[in-house]
Design a protein around this motif. Structure first.
Motif, PDB file in Angstrom:
ATOM      1  N   GLU A  66       0.829  -1.218   0.000  1.00 19.31           N
ATOM      2  CA  GLU A  66       0.000   0.000   0.000  1.00 19.31           C
ATOM      3  C   GLU A  66       0.859   1.262   0.000  1.00 19.31           C
ATOM      4  O   GLU A  66       0.406   2.324  -0.434  1.00 19.31           O
ATOM      5  CB  GLU A  66      -0.923   0.008   1.205  1.00 19.31           C
ATOM      6  CG  GLU A  66      -2.059  -1.002   1.150  1.00 19.31           C
ATOM      7  CD  GLU A  66      -3.108  -0.642   0.109  1.00 19.31           C
ATOM      8  OE1 GLU A  66      -3.720   0.442   0.217  1.00 19.31           O
ATOM      9  OE2 GLU A  66      -3.302  -1.438  -0.820  1.00 19.31           O
ATOM     10  N   GLU A  67       2.073   1.160   0.498  1.00 19.95           N
ATOM     11  CA  GLU A  67       2.966   2.320   0.589  1.00 19.95           C
ATOM     12  C   GLU A  67       3.954   2.385  -0.570  1.00 19.95           C
ATOM     13  O   GLU A  67       4.767   3.316  -0.648  1.00 19.95           O
ATOM     14  CB  GLU A  67       3.742   2.274   1.911  1.00 19.95           C
ATOM     15  CG  GLU A  67       2.880   2.294   3.158  1.00 19.95           C
ATOM     16  CD  GLU A  67       2.223   3.643   3.394  1.00 19.95           C
ATOM     17  OE1 GLU A  67       2.809   4.674   3.006  1.00 19.95           O
ATOM     18  OE2 GLU A  67       1.110   3.657   3.973  1.00 19.95           O
ATOM     19  N   ASN A  68       3.913   1.374  -1.453  1.00 16.48           N
ATOM     20  CA  ASN A  68       4.798   1.342  -2.617  1.00 16.48           C
ATOM     21  C   ASN A  68       6.272   1.349  -2.207  1.00 16.48           C
ATOM     22  O   ASN A  68       7.118   1.976  -2.836  1.00 16.48           O
ATOM     23  CB  ASN A  68       4.513   2.537  -3.549  1.00 16.48           C
ATOM     24  CG  ASN A  68       5.173   2.379  -4.913  1.00 16.48           C
ATOM     25  OD1 ASN A  68       5.176   1.298  -5.487  1.00 16.48           O
ATOM     26  ND2 ASN A  68       5.735   3.462  -5.421  1.00 16.48           N
ATOM     27  N   VAL A  69       6.573   0.642  -1.116  1.00 14.59           N
ATOM     28  CA  VAL A  69       7.937   0.683  -0.603  1.00 14.59           C
ATOM     29  C   VAL A  69       8.412  -0.713  -0.211  1.00 14.59           C
ATOM     30  O   VAL A  69       7.664  -1.511   0.352  1.00 14.59           O
ATOM     31  CB  VAL A  69       8.055   1.648   0.605  1.00 14.59           C
ATOM     32  CG1 VAL A  69       7.190   1.198   1.765  1.00 14.59           C
ATOM     33  CG2 VAL A  69       9.495   1.781   1.077  1.00 14.59           C
ATOM     34  N   CYS A  70       9.656  -0.991  -0.570  1.00 14.62           N
ATOM     35  CA  CYS A  70      10.337  -2.207  -0.139  1.00 14.62           C
ATOM     36  C   CYS A  70      11.574  -1.772   0.638  1.00 14.62           C
ATOM     37  O   CYS A  70      12.240  -0.800   0.262  1.00 14.62           O
ATOM     38  CB  CYS A  70      10.748  -3.044  -1.349  1.00 14.62           C
ATOM     39  SG  CYS A  70      11.736  -4.526  -0.951  1.00 14.62           S
ATOM     40  N   GLY A  71      11.854  -2.449   1.730  1.00 20.66           N
ATOM     41  CA  GLY A  71      13.004  -2.034   2.527  1.00 20.66           C
ATOM     42  C   GLY A  71      13.655  -3.197   3.244  1.00 20.66           C
ATOM     43  O   GLY A  71      13.127  -4.308   3.299  1.00 20.66           O
ATOM     44  N   VAL A  72      14.820  -2.898   3.789  1.00 20.10           N
ATOM     45  CA  VAL A  72      15.523  -3.873   4.608  1.00 20.10           C
ATOM     46  C   VAL A  72      16.211  -3.132   5.746  1.00 20.10           C
ATOM     47  O   VAL A  72      16.830  -2.085   5.538  1.00 20.10           O
ATOM     48  CB  VAL A  72      16.535  -4.698   3.781  1.00 20.10           C
ATOM     49  CG1 VAL A  72      17.602  -3.799   3.165  1.00 20.10           C
ATOM     50  CG2 VAL A  72      17.185  -5.778   4.644  1.00 20.10           C
ATOM     51  N   LYS A  73      16.068  -3.681   6.947  1.00 18.51           N
ATOM     52  CA  LYS A  73      16.795  -3.128   8.085  1.00 18.51           C
ATOM     53  C   LYS A  73      17.966  -4.044   8.403  1.00 18.51           C
ATOM     54  O   LYS A  73      17.795  -5.258   8.515  1.00 18.51           O
ATOM     55  CB  LYS A  73      15.888  -2.984   9.317  1.00 18.51           C
ATOM     56  CG  LYS A  73      16.626  -2.300  10.473  1.00 18.51           C
ATOM     57  CD  LYS A  73      15.708  -1.890  11.601  1.00 18.51           C
ATOM     58  CE  LYS A  73      15.475  -3.029  12.565  1.00 18.51           C
ATOM     59  NZ  LYS A  73      14.919  -2.555  13.849  1.00 18.51           N
ATOM     60  N   TRP A  74      19.134  -3.447   8.531  1.00 19.09           N
ATOM     61  CA  TRP A  74      20.352  -4.149   8.906  1.00 19.09           C
ATOM     62  C   TRP A  74      20.727  -3.634  10.278  1.00 19.09           C
ATOM     63  O   TRP A  74      21.100  -2.468  10.432  1.00 19.09           O
ATOM     64  CB  TRP A  74      21.451  -3.844   7.878  1.00 19.09           C
ATOM     65  CG  TRP A  74      22.753  -4.556   8.112  1.00 19.09           C
ATOM     66  CD1 TRP A  74      23.851  -4.061   8.752  1.00 19.09           C
ATOM     67  CD2 TRP A  74      23.097  -5.881   7.682  1.00 19.09           C
ATOM     68  NE1 TRP A  74      24.859  -4.990   8.759  1.00 19.09           N
ATOM     69  CE2 TRP A  74      24.426  -6.121   8.105  1.00 19.09           C
ATOM     70  CE3 TRP A  74      22.419  -6.887   6.999  1.00 19.09           C
ATOM     71  CZ2 TRP A  74      25.088  -7.323   7.855  1.00 19.09           C
ATOM     72  CZ3 TRP A  74      23.083  -8.083   6.756  1.00 19.09           C
ATOM     73  CH2 TRP A  74      24.395  -8.289   7.172  1.00 19.09           C
ATOM     74  N   VAL A  75      20.574  -4.479  11.282  1.00 19.99           N
ATOM     75  CA  VAL A  75      20.718  -3.983  12.656  1.00 19.99           C
ATOM     76  C   VAL A  75      21.544  -4.950  13.498  1.00 19.99           C
ATOM     77  O   VAL A  75      21.335  -6.161  13.469  1.00 19.99           O
ATOM     78  CB  VAL A  75      19.330  -3.736  13.302  1.00 19.99           C
ATOM     79  CG1 VAL A  75      18.491  -4.997  13.335  1.00 19.99           C
ATOM     80  CG2 VAL A  75      19.458  -3.121  14.686  1.00 19.99           C
ATOM     81  N   SER A  76      22.482  -4.398  14.234  1.00 13.53           N
ATOM     82  CA  SER A  76      23.275  -5.195  15.164  1.00 13.53           C
ATOM     83  C   SER A  76      22.713  -5.030  16.563  1.00 13.53           C
ATOM     84  O   SER A  76      22.307  -3.936  16.956  1.00 13.53           O
ATOM     85  CB  SER A  76      24.744  -4.767  15.136  1.00 13.53           C
ATOM     86  OG  SER A  76      24.896  -3.439  15.595  1.00 13.53           O
ATOM     87  N   GLU A  99       8.167   0.560  -8.184  1.00  9.14           N
ATOM     88  CA  GLU A  99       7.786   0.689  -9.590  1.00  9.14           C
ATOM     89  C   GLU A  99       8.995   0.495 -10.494  1.00  9.14           C
ATOM     90  O   GLU A  99       8.931  -0.196 -11.513  1.00  9.14           O
ATOM     91  CB  GLU A  99       7.129   2.048  -9.830  1.00  9.14           C
ATOM     92  CG  GLU A  99       5.764   2.163  -9.150  1.00  9.14           C
ATOM     93  CD  GLU A  99       5.108   3.507  -9.387  1.00  9.14           C
ATOM     94  OE1 GLU A  99       5.740   4.377 -10.045  1.00  9.14           O
ATOM     95  OE2 GLU A  99       3.980   3.695  -8.907  1.00  9.14           O
ATOM     96  N   THR A 100      10.122   1.115 -10.112  1.00 11.53           N
ATOM     97  CA  THR A 100      11.356   0.927 -10.871  1.00 11.53           C
ATOM     98  C   THR A 100      12.417   0.198 -10.053  1.00 11.53           C
ATOM     99  O   THR A 100      13.442  -0.213 -10.591  1.00 11.53           O
ATOM    100  CB  THR A 100      11.943   2.280 -11.323  1.00 11.53           C
ATOM    101  OG1 THR A 100      12.398   3.006 -10.155  1.00 11.53           O
ATOM    102  CG2 THR A 100      10.904   3.104 -12.065  1.00 11.53           C
ATOM    103  N   GLY A 101      12.161   0.061  -8.739  1.00 11.62           N
ATOM    104  CA  GLY A 101      13.109  -0.613  -7.859  1.00 11.62           C
ATOM    105  C   GLY A 101      14.222   0.271  -7.336  1.00 11.62           C
ATOM    106  O   GLY A 101      15.138  -0.216  -6.666  1.00 11.62           O
ATOM    107  N   ASN A 102      14.169   1.579  -7.630  1.00 10.50           N
ATOM    108  CA  ASN A 102      15.255   2.458  -7.211  1.00 10.50           C
ATOM    109  C   ASN A 102      15.249   2.696  -5.699  1.00 10.50           C
ATOM    110  O   ASN A 102      14.201   3.009  -5.119  1.00 10.50           O
ATOM    111  CB  ASN A 102      15.154   3.815  -7.907  1.00 10.50           C
ATOM    112  CG  ASN A 102      15.628   3.756  -9.347  1.00 10.50           C
ATOM    113  OD1 ASN A 102      16.398   2.870  -9.716  1.00 10.50           O
ATOM    114  ND2 ASN A 102      15.167   4.686 -10.160  1.00 10.50           N
ATOM    115  N   PRO A 103      16.406   2.587  -5.055  1.00  4.24           N
ATOM    116  CA  PRO A 103      16.494   2.985  -3.646  1.00  4.24           C
ATOM    117  C   PRO A 103      16.420   4.504  -3.547  1.00  4.24           C
ATOM    118  O   PRO A 103      16.896   5.210  -4.447  1.00  4.24           O
ATOM    119  CB  PRO A 103      17.873   2.464  -3.222  1.00  4.24           C
ATOM    120  CG  PRO A 103      18.669   2.440  -4.476  1.00  4.24           C
ATOM    121  CD  PRO A 103      17.702   2.127  -5.583  1.00  4.24           C
TER     122      PRO A 103
END
Length: 329
Positions: A66-76, A99-103
């Protein structure tokens, strides 16, 4: 090349200043998306470098459709850092549009992880804790405990007594000195390493120690109606068995964690899937009831889900305005 906005930890704190309650609504929305199948959630990958201390680095991906967002958290998460006066939690979140995959943003997640962890518990308490709670008791006095105190005081302004226990007198004093002037309506009680003193008589109890010892005993729980289990193995099995309901942010993730109390109970065959009342998303959506008049003591356990973090990171980006800086990569 693409332009990516980098937002530092200090900038995240500035952006969130005065918006802590708004942040809880953002977290709530992520649970609503989850309940309505608007989330893609691959498995979290955790590299544990020491089984005893649980020093680890987590890779946590998720997509919010719904937010059109993909993400990843890298956390120690390095509990041993506290012994050398370093932060125990450090991380970043990278978000891309789908839509284009751009970060388009890299956001510090060190402070935000502490806020999210306490925020999920504070959000859960709106559905699971009694009203008019007066006394809150802590085992643990570090940064996570402090964030929990502030968010619980914000969501439960009736709290007038805060009892703080820790392995050291100094950490209790540091906790109290940080808040005694800011919260003049609260009586702070130093319990030092007398954990029982902090728990007995408290309405809400929180263990925030990232430990691997069952420091919380079921027999101490006399008045408490809501327990927040923050870290690893920090309460004896009888605490969960004493509860009327056990609720998780997501049980399927918790039971495979391994280091948390109820995941240990599951692996030992003491708890089964049917012993878990609900995931928090089911409570928020109304699919299942939260606290009822019949409930005396509710046990809440969260493991931290990537969609909560991605949702908060996007929120930070959306309201960052002139904070942060763009770089081309």
């Amino acid at each position: 090349m693409v332009k990516v906005k980098i937002i530092s930890d200090d900038e995240v704190k500035t952006i969130m200043n005065g918006k802590w309650l708004d942040g809880l609504e953002i977290i709530k929305k992520s649970f609503e998306y989850r309940q309505n199948d608007k989330i893609i959630l691959p498995e979290k990958s955790s590299q544990i470098f020491d089984e005893d201390t649980q020093n680890r680095i987590n890779c946590m991906p998720s997509t919010l459709l719904e937010e059109n967002v993909c993400g990843v958290k890298w956390v120690s998460v390095f509990p041993t850092n506290s012994k050398i006066n370093l932060q125990t939690v450090n991380g970043i979140t990278v978000i891309s549009e789908i839509e284009t995959g751009n970060p388009y943003a890299i956001i510090s997640s060190s402070w935000l992880t502490k806020y999210r962890t306490a925020g999920v518990a504070a959000l859960a308490s709106k559905y699971l804790a009694k009203k008019n709670n007066r006394i809150i008791g802590f085992i643990g006095a570090g940064q996570e405990a402090r964030m929990h105190f502030e968010l619980f005081k914000l969501t439960h302004p009736t709290i007038k007594v805060c009892k703080v226990s820790s392995k050291t007198h100094k950490s209790c004093l540091n906790f109290i000195n940080e808040f005694k002037d800011k919260y003049k309506d609260v009586e702070f009680v130093t319990c030092d390493d007398n954990f029982e003193k902090a728990i007995r008589g408290s309405d809400i109890i929180i263990t925030a120690i990232s430990g691997q010892q069952d420091v919380l005993k079921a027999k101490w729980i006399d008045k408490a109606n809501f327990y927040v289990h923050v870290g690893g193995y920090e309460d004896e099995f009888d605490v969960a068995l004493k509860s009327d309901k056990i609720i998780c942010d997501e049980w399927n993730a918790v039971k495979h964690r391994g280091s948390q109390t109820i995941s240990k109970m599951y692996k030992a065959g003491i708890l089964k899937d049917e012993n878990i009342y609900a995931d928090l998303s089911e409570i928020i959506s109304g699919k299942k009831l939260g606290r009822t008049d019949k409930d005396r003591f509710i046990y809440f356990n969260s493991v931290g889900m990537a969609y909560e973090d991605i949702m908060l990171a996007k929120y930070i980006y959306d309201i960052s305005e002139n904070l942060g800086k763009y770089v081309e990569i």
